[in-house]
Every structure is written in structure tokens, then in C-alpha cells.
Scaffold this motif. Structure first.
Motif, PDB file in Angstrom:
ATOM      1  N   UNK A  47       0.759  -1.343   0.122  1.00 53.56           N
ATOM      2  CA  UNK A  47       0.097  -0.104  -0.040  1.00 53.56           C
ATOM      3  C   UNK A  47       0.941   1.444  -0.145  1.00 53.56           C
ATOM      4  N   UNK A  48       0.394   2.401  -0.446  1.00 52.58           N
ATOM      5  CA  UNK A  48       1.041   3.519  -0.533  1.00 52.58           C
ATOM      6  C   UNK A  48       1.217   3.927   0.858  1.00 52.58           C
ATOM      7  N   UNK A  49       2.322   4.789   1.175  1.00 49.47           N
ATOM      8  CA  UNK A  49       2.655   5.324   2.530  1.00 49.47           C
ATOM      9  C   UNK A  49       1.543   6.367   2.780  1.00 49.47           C
ATOM     10  N   UNK A  50       0.927   6.663   3.819  1.00 55.16           N
ATOM     11  CA  UNK A  50      -0.036   7.425   4.171  1.00 55.16           C
ATOM     12  C   UNK A  50       0.177   8.987   3.935  1.00 55.16           C
ATOM     13  N   UNK A  51       1.626   9.266   4.045  1.00 54.07           N
ATOM     14  CA  UNK A  51       2.012  10.667   4.169  1.00 54.07           C
ATOM     15  C   UNK A  51       3.046  10.913   3.016  1.00 54.07           C
ATOM     16  N   UNK A  52       3.505   9.836   2.235  1.00 48.61           N
ATOM     17  CA  UNK A  52       4.387  10.117   1.276  1.00 48.61           C
ATOM     18  C   UNK A  52       4.117   9.751  -0.134  1.00 48.61           C
ATOM     19  N   UNK A  53       3.081   8.957  -0.091  1.00 47.59           N
ATOM     20  CA  UNK A  53       2.738   8.369  -1.415  1.00 47.59           C
ATOM     21  C   UNK A  53       3.187   6.930  -1.802  1.00 47.59           C
ATOM     22  N   UNK A  54       3.326   6.788  -3.105  1.00 47.35           N
ATOM     23  CA  UNK A  54       3.602   5.793  -3.824  1.00 47.35           C
ATOM     24  C   UNK A  54       5.191   5.234  -3.950  1.00 47.35           C
ATOM     25  N   UNK A  55       6.025   6.267  -3.511  1.00 43.41           N
ATOM     26  CA  UNK A  55       7.650   5.875  -3.584  1.00 43.41           C
ATOM     27  C   UNK A  55       8.124   6.583  -4.792  1.00 43.41           C
ATOM     28  N   UNK A  56       7.457   7.429  -5.570  1.00 42.83           N
ATOM     29  CA  UNK A  56       7.978   8.192  -6.517  1.00 42.83           C
ATOM     30  C   UNK A  56       8.082   9.730  -6.036  1.00 42.83           C
ATOM     31  N   UNK A  57       9.198   9.984  -6.738  1.00 48.01           N
ATOM     32  CA  UNK A  57       9.521  11.739  -6.176  1.00 48.01           C
ATOM     33  C   UNK A  57       8.397  12.535  -6.451  1.00 48.01           C
ATOM     34  N   UNK A  58       7.743  12.369  -7.369  1.00 46.72           N
ATOM     35  CA  UNK A  58       6.614  13.336  -7.834  1.00 46.72           C
ATOM     36  C   UNK A  58       5.513  13.026  -6.683  1.00 46.72           C
ATOM     37  N   UNK A  59       5.158  11.875  -6.307  1.00 40.11           N
ATOM     38  CA  UNK A  59       4.078  11.710  -5.264  1.00 40.11           C
ATOM     39  C   UNK A  59       4.516  12.340  -3.892  1.00 40.11           C
ATOM     40  N   UNK A  60       5.925  12.252  -3.496  1.00 33.94           N
ATOM     41  CA  UNK A  60       6.387  13.078  -2.265  1.00 33.94           C
ATOM     42  C   UNK A  60       6.408  14.501  -2.640  1.00 33.94           C
ATOM     43  N   UNK A  61       6.528  15.048  -3.642  1.00 35.39           N
ATOM     44  CA  UNK A  61       6.525  16.367  -3.940  1.00 35.39           C
ATOM     45  C   UNK A  61       4.952  16.774  -3.982  1.00 35.39           C
ATOM     46  N   UNK A  62       4.255  16.196  -4.427  1.00 30.33           N
ATOM     47  CA  UNK A  62       2.600  16.707  -4.445  1.00 30.33           C
ATOM     48  C   UNK A  62       2.157  16.624  -3.302  1.00 30.33           C
ATOM     49  N   UNK A  63       2.610  16.239  -2.145  1.00 35.13           N
ATOM     50  CA  UNK A  63       2.223  16.365  -0.695  1.00 35.13           C
ATOM     51  C   UNK A  63       2.240  17.657  -0.537  1.00 35.13           C
ATOM     52  N   UNK A  64       2.994  18.595  -1.321  1.00 38.48           N
ATOM     53  CA  UNK A  64       3.080  19.927  -0.983  1.00 38.48           C
ATOM     54  C   UNK A  64       2.665  20.956  -1.946  1.00 38.48           C
ATOM     55  N   UNK A  65       2.654  22.168  -1.890  1.00 40.15           N
ATOM     56  CA  UNK A  65       2.150  23.147  -2.863  1.00 40.15           C
ATOM     57  C   UNK A  65       2.878  23.302  -3.992  1.00 40.15           C
ATOM     58  N   UNK A  66       2.661  23.061  -5.300  1.00 43.26           N
ATOM     59  CA  UNK A  66       3.628  23.309  -6.561  1.00 43.26           C
ATOM     60  C   UNK A  66       3.330  24.493  -7.061  1.00 43.26           C
ATOM     61  N   UNK A  67       4.249  25.389  -7.444  1.00 42.24           N
ATOM     62  CA  UNK A  67       4.180  26.623  -8.237  1.00 42.24           C
ATOM     63  C   UNK A  67       3.736  26.124  -9.575  1.00 42.24           C
ATOM     64  N   UNK A  68       2.814  27.112 -10.306  1.00 45.09           N
ATOM     65  CA  UNK A  68       2.727  26.843 -11.736  1.00 45.09           C
ATOM     66  C   UNK A  68       4.046  26.679 -12.415  1.00 45.09           C
ATOM     67  N   UNK A  69       3.854  25.862 -13.385  1.00 46.27           N
ATOM     68  CA  UNK A  69       5.254  25.455 -14.155  1.00 46.27           C
ATOM     69  C   UNK A  69       5.549  26.471 -15.199  1.00 46.27           C
ATOM     70  N   UNK A  70       6.926  27.236 -14.627  1.00 43.98           N
ATOM     71  CA  UNK A  70       7.321  28.283 -15.691  1.00 43.98           C
ATOM     72  C   UNK A  70       7.880  27.205 -16.904  1.00 43.98           C
TER      73      UNK A  70
END
Length: 98
Positions: A47-70
Motif C-alpha cells: 500500500x502507498x505510504x499514508x503521508x509520502x505516497x507511492x514511492x515516486x519523487x513526484x508523489x512526495x512532491x505533490x504532498x506539498x503546494x507546487x508553483x505553476x510550471x514556468x
């Protein structure tokens, strides 16, 4: 951590873009550690980690607020992207002993 793709680096860089420059390296390392923890959790439990997601860097990042992509014409975004790439290189050197 799962294999890192372009989208993973983009997501992490977008998080860093919203972070004060003096805190970016530490936050980047933290997201990588969180992705590692989540990947181990997923392998152990199925199962995915309840706080950090599925083990991808994207999943860990998306637990935070992302800026619009410039675009890469934004020097600050380029620095954030570079920070992520450098952290990944440092991690691979630690993991593989190179």
C-alpha cells in the motif's frame, strides 16, 4: 525510490520554486528521503505510504503546494531544476558508492 522521470524532477522543482532559496537543498533532500521511505513501505505492505505516497519523487512532491510550471527561460526555475538533479546525483553516488 521508484525510477525518476522528467515529471518527478519537474514536480520537485516546482515545490522548490515556492521555497526560500536558502531552504531548497534541505527540502529537496527531504522529498527524496520521503520517496525512499514510501517505496520501502509500499514494497513491505503493498500500500502507498499514508503521508509520502507511492514511492515516486513526484508523489512526495505533490504532498506539498507546487508553483505553476514556468519555462526554462525562468532562471529561478532553472536553479530549482538543477538543485533536484544535483540531489539525485548525490543520492546515486551514496547508494551506489561511486
Amino acid at each position: 525510490m521508484l525510477p525518476v522521470l522528467h515529471g518527478d524532477v519537474c514536480a520537485a522543482a516546482r515545490v522548490l520554486l515556492r521555497t526560500p532559496p536558502t531552504s531548497r537543498e534541505a527540502l529537496c533532500r527531504r522529498m527524496i528521503v520521503e520517496a525512499d521511505v514510501a517505496d520501502r513501505h509500499l514494497r513491505r505492505t503493498g500500500r502507498p505510504h499514508p503521508l509520502f505516497g507511492n514511492g515516486s519523487l513526484m508523489s512526495a512532491a505533490r504532498k506539498r503546494v507546487l508553483a505553476d510550471e514556468p519555462g526554462f527561460d525562468d532562471p529561478d526555475y532553472c536553479l530549482c531544476f538543477e538543485t533536484v538533479l544535483r540531489a539525485l546525483v548525490a543520492r546515486s553516488q551514496e547508494v551506489f558508492g561511486t
